[in-house]
Design an enzyme around this catalytic site. Structure first.
Site, PDB file in Angstrom:
ATOM      1  N   ASP A 138      -3.833  10.448 -10.116  1.00 44.58           N
ATOM      2  CA  ASP A 138      -4.926   9.781 -10.824  1.00 44.58           C
ATOM      3  C   ASP A 138      -5.453   8.588 -10.044  1.00 44.58           C
ATOM      4  OD1 ASP A 138      -2.330   8.651 -11.411  1.00 44.58           O
ATOM      5  OD2 ASP A 138      -3.336   7.325 -12.834  1.00 44.58           O
ATOM      6  N   GLU A 180      -0.272   7.257 -13.274  1.00 48.62           N
ATOM      7  CA  GLU A 180       0.372   6.047 -12.763  1.00 48.62           C
ATOM      8  C   GLU A 180      -0.459   4.809 -13.053  1.00 48.62           C
ATOM      9  OE1 GLU A 180       1.263   2.848  -9.814  1.00 48.62           O
ATOM     10  OE2 GLU A 180      -0.581   4.010 -10.103  1.00 48.62           O
TER      11      GLU A 180
END
Length: 582
Positions: free
Chosen positions: A169, A236
């Site tokens: 991400d 994350e």
């Protein structure tokens, strides 16, 4: 016998005063400025003490720990393969494919947001479907749903695996900043030197770098002796609970607690500073706490306002926060202090006074205090050492003619590796207590009532953990003489640096322990191994701020640095495969 002094022809002692001759002018001056002998004794003692004190500082200068450096470590059993890989990575064809891999990954937006609902409920997770389609086409390996786990099984099951991690991400791009980008944020544009776009550095370069390395080793028909595990989370940037938060326990169920030899995740790189190249693998990670500061006050029509609205009170509280930052304190039992010792011992151009202060501080508290003052003057160094605070979110009011009944802000803390969640909560609670009283607010902090019960109040002040996700500082990875993973990583860093530049220099890179000011997915891997490193060999150049360009406009990565990253992962896998000490 007569009591007579034959020399004076007088009686001893005489009961009568002797005749005193009138002193001369010179004698009177000598008497006036005569100093008592005790003064000279005291002065002598002072100089002796001072000399001993100063000589101790110089003794410390030469008795400081040496920060021994690992030897350059290159594969032996797989030396031919390593040499062939180094040649291949340097070819235009490999460079072109690496650029295409990373640029293609950047072109697929994979934004994650704070406080998202679970996968399957929040439609924003659907963005990872196209990204996995891309990974399947670029790297035809097995893919799980969103969280990715790969195992490349080694021939020797008795060897603990090597775990390489990254995240898929990226932080969202603020739509109001799109026109500030040199190239569109999801273009993956290559300008001949750099690849531009969100995620090009953080952290799709790490993820694609690892997968490119694995694909290259497979193509070279390499068969690992030690199992290689890949773990790629997908949230994350939003604390990682859905991605690595699930992957960590799953990996533990397979390999067991402390079942991984070493873990390497995203993190720091190397930088040119003080006339030397310094690599700082993160062996520690600061904790964090998002403090929700919430103020409530009576509403009503804005034509009859109180002295302070909830927004006004909140503003005063936030100003008070910023007027009272956490004091930076330097101790001798933290990684950053060890890094300073390495720099003082090995870097070429450290100013002599700074080198002396760093070395003297090992035993001299006076020198440690001077070092602390030096660090406090540098914003970047201070942020690495101390607990920080940043007011990142704020909200209040719904209409221009309505008094806001509630206003809130979030203060993000990054907690020093020698501090704790409880210490930060206590400090924040004490900081705002006086203002809570001043504005006549009931005060509750982290579940405890601070103000008096049933006291009349005109509003409330509440502090809480914003997302119930506060994190203690990470356990510190061993770096002592017996810490084989740290020394293997250090030797790999030096070998990679030399190979990428076709040089043979035993002292090309200083490796010093580093601290991650931000948090990584490794928070969910603590039980897997005590040997966790946040490092992916990024070439930071000569920038003082290794995070420049991250989470902001114009994120980009240098292609040559990206290729060196692939070289690093290849060298690490081969070195770990041959190691008998991990």
């Amino acid at each position: 016998m007569p009591l007579v002094n034959e020399k004076t022809e007088g009686i001893l002692p005489s009961s009568s005063a002797p005749e005193t001759p009138t002193p001369t002018r010179l004698e009177r001056m000598k008497a006036k400025y005569r100093v008592h002998p005790k003064f000279f004794i005291a002065l002598w003692v002072y100089f002796v003490i001072r000399l001993v004190y100063e000589s101790q500082d110089y003794f410390y200068l030469f008795s400081t720990p040496s920060c021994a450096q690992a030897d350059v470590l290159t594969p032996e059993k797989n030396a031919d393969l390593w040499n062939a890989l180094n040649e291949k990575i340097g070819t235009p064809a490999f460079q072109a494919s690496a650029i295409d891999y990373l640029a293609g990954a950047v072109r697929v937006p994979t934004e994650s947001f704070d406080n998202m609902d679970p996968v399957g409920t929040d439609p924003r997770w659907d963005a990872f479907g196209p990204f996995h389609d891309y990974l399947l086409s670029a790297f035809p390996l097995k893919v799980n749903t969103y969280g990715l786990y790969y195992e490349w099984k080694g021939s020797d099951a008795s060897l603990k695996p090597l775990l390489l991690a990254a995240h898929q991400d990226v932080v969202p791009v603020d739509p109001t900043t799109v026109d500030q980008w040199t190239h569109p944020p999801y273009s993956g544009f290559f300008d001949g030197k750099r690849i531009w776009g969100r995620g090009s550095s953080d952290d799709k370069s790490g993820l694609i770098g690892i997968l490119s390395t694995i694909e290259t080793l497979i193509e070279a028909q390499f068969q690992p002796t030690r199992t290689v595990v890949l773990s790629f989370g997908f949230d994350e940037e939003a604390s990682g609970f859905q991605g690595a938060g699930k992957l960590g326990p799953y990996l533990e169920s397979i390999y067991g607690e402390n079942g991984i030899a070493m873990i390497v995740d995203e993190g720091s790189g190397f930088i040119e500073q003080y006339g030397s190249i310094i690599a700082t693998p993160g062996i520690a990670e600061k904790g964090f706490l998002n403090v929700l500061v919430e103020v409530t006050a009576p509403g009503g029509h804005s034509s009859i306002p109180p002295s302070h609205t909830s927004i006004g009170i909140l503003s005063a509280l936030l100003v008070h926060y910023e007027k009272n930052p956490y004091k930076v304190k330097v101790t001798r039992n933290e990684p950053f202090y060890d890094a300073l010792q390495c720099v003082a011992q090995h870097a070429n151009d450290v100013p002599s006074h700074l080198r002396r202060v760093i070395k003297q501080s090992v035993q001299s508290n006076k020198a440690l205090h001077r070092l602390q003052s030096f660090i406090r003057e540098d914003r970047v160094l201070s942020s690495l050492v101390g607990t920080t605070q940043a007011i990142d979110l704020i909200h209040g009011g719904v209409k221009s003619n309505a008094l806001p009944e509630k206003a809130w802000a979030i203060v993000n803390h990054r907690i020093s590796v020698v501090s704790s969640l409880d210490e930060v909560k206590a400090a924040d609670t004490a900081l705002l207590e006086e203002l809570g009283y001043k504005f006549n607010l009931t005060y509750e902090a982290f579940g405890s009532r601070i103000s008096e019960e049933d006291a009349p109040a005109s509003g409330s002040l509440t502090l809480s953990d914003a997302f119930n996700a506060g994190l203690e500082p990470a356990p510190i990875t061993p770096t002592d003489h017996d810490a084989a993973p740290y020394h293997l990583l250090s030797g790999t860093i030096r070998a990679t640096y030399n190979a990428h530049r076709s040089i043979n220099d035993a002292d090309s890179v200083i490796v010093a322990p580093g601290v991650m000011p931000g948090n990584t997915d490794t928070r969910f891997y603590w039980k897997l191994s005590p040997h966790i490193f946040r490092y992916n060999h990024q070439n930071v150049g000569s920038s003082k701020n290794a995070l420049s360009g991250i989470h902001t406009v114009n994120e980009s990565t240098d292609v040559d640095s990206f290729l060196e990253m692939i070289r690093f992962f290849a060298t690490l896998i081969l070195n770990a495969d041959e190691s008998t000490t991990l």
